[in-house]
Design an enzyme around this catalytic site. Structure first.
Site: not given
Ligand code: IDP
Ligand code: MG
Length: 155
Positions: A11, A93, A104, A114
């Protein structure tokens, strides 16, 4: 056990922090292989496609701003159970909760910034690979080290 493909992104924060090489090293050291790779800018439209499941969530505008703010490196990673193996290497995450030893867990403390994306299922991987890559960009080859990395029924 069949070889799988998964979509991995370094990213924008990982690119700016010069972690591209570190992340690729972790993937290669684990015994997985690259089938495709490119650097690109994610557009708002591409972001909405990729993160379709999150578009209606309150954090989505912030996520789109982040993922479109600088280039990403997109890769297709291949190997036995590549989807799960990569999710395990990447970690939870939220960097504050991700286990030490994961990318991470070792390199960040943020829930949003992340560093890496990894597909969460075989179905997501197929959908995301299709979003980021043309068939002509995917390289078909059998890594020579596979013979010394896996038993014949693992790949
Ligand atoms: P993942 O990347 O571990 O699969 P997801 O829940 O699919 O996690 O979320 C996608 C991306 O969105 C995360 O990797 C992170 O960069 C961002 N993200 C997830 N939850 C939040 C939040 O509550 N606030 C801000 N960004 C978030
Ligand atoms: Mg996800």
């Amino acid at each position: 056990m069949a070889s799988q493909r998964t979509l991995i992104l370094v990213k924008p924060d990982g690119v700016h922090r010069r972690l591209i090489g570190t992340i690729i090293s972790r993937i290669e050291n684990k015994g997985l292989s690259l089938a495709a790779m490119k650097m690109l800018n994610v557009t708002p439209e591409l972001s909405r496609q990729h993160y379709a499941e999150h578009v209606e969530k309150p954090f989505y505008p912030q996520l789109e701003e982040f993922i479109t703010a600088a280039p990403v490196v997109a890769m297709i990673v291949q190997g036995p159970e590549a989807v799960t193996v990569m999710r395990n290497i990447i970690g939870a995450t939220n960097g504050r909760e991700a286990a030490p030893g994961t990318i991470r867990g070792d390199y960040g403390c943020s829930r949003q910034m992340n560093m890496v994306h990894g597909s969460d299922s075989e179905e997501s991987a197929a959908r995301e690979i299709d979003i980021y890559f043309e068939a002509s960009e995917i390289c078909e080859y059998t890594p020579i080290l596979n013979d010394w990395s896996f038993a014949s029924d693992e790949v």
